[in-house]
Motif scaffolding. Structure first.
Motif, PDB file in Angstrom:
ATOM      1  N   ILE A  11       0.845  -1.187   0.000  1.00  0.00           N
ATOM      2  CA  ILE A  11       0.000   0.000   0.000  1.00  0.00           C
ATOM      3  C   ILE A  11       0.882   1.239   0.000  1.00  0.00           C
ATOM      4  O   ILE A  11       1.667   1.458   0.925  1.00  0.00           O
ATOM      5  N   THR A  12       0.751   2.019  -1.074  1.00  0.00           N
ATOM      6  CA  THR A  12       1.521   3.246  -1.203  1.00  0.00           C
ATOM      7  C   THR A  12       0.574   4.401  -1.434  1.00  0.00           C
ATOM      8  O   THR A  12      -0.627   4.206  -1.653  1.00  0.00           O
ATOM      9  N   GLY A  13       1.109   5.614  -1.378  1.00  0.00           N
ATOM     10  CA  GLY A  13       0.272   6.791  -1.554  1.00  0.00           C
ATOM     11  C   GLY A  13       0.792   7.681  -2.656  1.00  0.00           C
ATOM     12  O   GLY A  13       1.915   7.521  -3.148  1.00  0.00           O
ATOM     13  N   GLY A 121       3.947   1.268   2.912  1.00  0.00           N
ATOM     14  CA  GLY A 121       5.144   2.064   2.742  1.00  0.00           C
ATOM     15  C   GLY A 121       5.047   3.390   3.464  1.00  0.00           C
ATOM     16  O   GLY A 121       4.113   3.636   4.238  1.00  0.00           O
ATOM     17  N   VAL A 122       6.020   4.265   3.223  1.00  0.00           N
ATOM     18  CA  VAL A 122       5.997   5.619   3.780  1.00  0.00           C
ATOM     19  C   VAL A 122       5.906   6.599   2.613  1.00  0.00           C
ATOM     20  O   VAL A 122       6.568   6.423   1.583  1.00  0.00           O
ATOM     21  N   GLY A 123       5.056   7.602   2.735  1.00  0.00           N
ATOM     22  CA  GLY A 123       4.940   8.581   1.662  1.00  0.00           C
ATOM     23  C   GLY A 123       4.551   7.956   0.341  1.00  0.00           C
ATOM     24  O   GLY A 123       3.699   7.067   0.276  1.00  0.00           O
ATOM     25  N   GLY A 124       5.190   8.419  -0.733  1.00  0.00           N
ATOM     26  CA  GLY A 124       4.913   7.895  -2.064  1.00  0.00           C
ATOM     27  C   GLY A 124       6.009   6.983  -2.565  1.00  0.00           C
ATOM     28  O   GLY A 124       6.980   6.696  -1.856  1.00  0.00           O
ATOM     29  N   LEU A 125       5.893   6.533  -3.793  1.00  0.00           N
ATOM     30  CA  LEU A 125       6.838   5.556  -4.337  1.00  0.00           C
ATOM     31  C   LEU A 125       8.271   6.071  -4.365  1.00  0.00           C
ATOM     32  O   LEU A 125       9.213   5.304  -4.178  1.00  0.00           O
ATOM     33  N   ILE A 148      -2.734   1.857  -4.621  1.00  0.00           N
ATOM     34  CA  ILE A 148      -2.394   3.273  -4.579  1.00  0.00           C
ATOM     35  C   ILE A 148      -3.519   4.042  -3.907  1.00  0.00           C
ATOM     36  O   ILE A 148      -4.675   3.991  -4.360  1.00  0.00           O
ATOM     37  N   VAL A 149      -3.188   4.727  -2.830  1.00  0.00           N
ATOM     38  CA  VAL A 149      -4.157   5.561  -2.115  1.00  0.00           C
ATOM     39  C   VAL A 149      -3.903   7.007  -2.504  1.00  0.00           C
ATOM     40  O   VAL A 149      -2.780   7.511  -2.377  1.00  0.00           O
ATOM     41  N   SER A 150      -4.947   7.666  -2.990  1.00  0.00           N
ATOM     42  CA  SER A 150      -4.850   9.045  -3.443  1.00  0.00           C
ATOM     43  C   SER A 150      -5.833   9.907  -2.666  1.00  0.00           C
ATOM     44  O   SER A 150      -6.949   9.464  -2.372  1.00  0.00           O
ATOM     45  N   ARG A 151      -5.425  11.134  -2.331  1.00  0.00           N
ATOM     46  CA  ARG A 151      -6.315  12.059  -1.630  1.00  0.00           C
ATOM     47  C   ARG A 151      -7.348  12.609  -2.600  1.00  0.00           C
ATOM     48  O   ARG A 151      -7.014  13.120  -3.668  1.00  0.00           O
ATOM     49  N   ASN A 152      -8.609  12.503  -2.247  1.00  0.00           N
ATOM     50  CA  ASN A 152      -9.679  12.983  -3.119  1.00  0.00           C
ATOM     51  C   ASN A 152      -9.855  14.486  -2.927  1.00  0.00           C
ATOM     52  O   ASN A 152     -10.616  14.952  -2.082  1.00  0.00           O
ATOM     53  N   THR A 163       1.747   8.961 -10.222  1.00  0.00           N
ATOM     54  CA  THR A 163       2.184   7.779  -9.472  1.00  0.00           C
ATOM     55  C   THR A 163       2.112   6.527 -10.336  1.00  0.00           C
ATOM     56  O   THR A 163       3.016   5.681 -10.315  1.00  0.00           O
ATOM     57  N   LEU A 164       1.055   6.399 -11.117  1.00  0.00           N
ATOM     58  CA  LEU A 164       0.934   5.238 -12.007  1.00  0.00           C
ATOM     59  C   LEU A 164       2.040   5.240 -13.061  1.00  0.00           C
ATOM     60  O   LEU A 164       2.571   4.177 -13.412  1.00  0.00           O
TER      61      LEU A 164
END
Length: 235
Positions: A11-13, A121-125, A148-152, A163-164
């Motif tokens: 799980i990443t953001g 994970g921490v933060g993003g990729l 991938i968790v994204s802020r709406n 990110t993708l």
């Protein structure tokens, strides 16, 4: 457990503070209620708190509780630091270093006793996770597909697609399983993008938008079979 080992998700953001832990805890709860043994692993955490001389990660404790308290909190997050910085910088503030080997082998106890393992994970990729590694390196080596968790909010389309794109090219390509749009804080009523973001992201991505999580929600906007979304680690 499957013959090839447990299924899992990394799980990443799209950024920090997008609600990765909250979403991971929701997934852990749902899997546990479906009868699966869930392992939760956060390889390293910074921005922790000092509780009577012990460094405590509240994120790790939330994951541990959501999974039904498997193993120990130390196994959930074996490396913890106080400063709210990238982990290797937070470690340096304490005259310590990130144990790169432990980042990887800390997963082993969970592989031995779980049906599904959730790694956060921490933060993003491309957030540094040690002096030599990015989060994407760990995701690649552990081998589970990405969630991938994204802020709406306004900007979610760009952040998600960026990110993708990073995932598609890093070390020959990581493998996203899906996207979750999350509202980690009370949304700004003036941000009208929140209603359009799910449709736009779903239309512009080859990776499925699995669910939306509204602020304060304890359930996903639509039912998701998280066991089927997860996959065994890539060899």
């Amino acid at each position: 457990m499957e013959p090839g080992g447990p299924r899992g998700l990394f799980i990443t953001g799209t950024d920090t503070e997008v609600g990765k832990t909250y979403v991971a805890a929701m997934i852990a709860c749902r899997l546990r209620k479906s009868g699966y043994t869930v392992g939760v692993y956060k390889p390293v955490a910074s921005g922790c708190r000092d509780l009577h001389g012990e460094i405590v990660s509240d994120d790790a404790l939330l994951l541990w509780e959501a999974a039904g308290r498997p193993g120990t909190p130390d196994e959930v997050c074996p490396q913890r630091f106080l400063a709210p910085l990238a982990p290797h910088l937070a470690a340096a503030k304490e005259n310590r270093r990130i144990d790169r080997d432990l980042l990887r082998r800390g997963l082993d106890p969970w592989l031995a006793r779980s049906d599904v393992v959730l790694v956060e994970g921490v933060g993003g990729l491309l957030s540094p996770i040690s002096a030599e590694d990015y989060v994407a390196d760990l995701a690649y080596e552990l081998g589970f597909p990405l969630l991938i968790v994204s802020r709406n909010c306004l900007g979610a389309i760009n952040h998600t697609l960026t990110t993708l794109t990073a995932a598609a090219v890093y070390r020959g390509g990581l493998h996203p399983a899906g996207i979750v749009l999350n509202e980690p804080s009370c949304p700004d009523p003036a941000d009208v993008s929140r209603e359009d973001n799910p449709r736009e992201i779903a239309a512009r991505s080859t990776v499925p938008l699995l669910a939306v999580v509204r602020f304060g929600a304890s359930e996903f906007s639509s039912p998701v079979d998280w066991y089927q979304v997860a996959r065994p680690a890539r060899c």
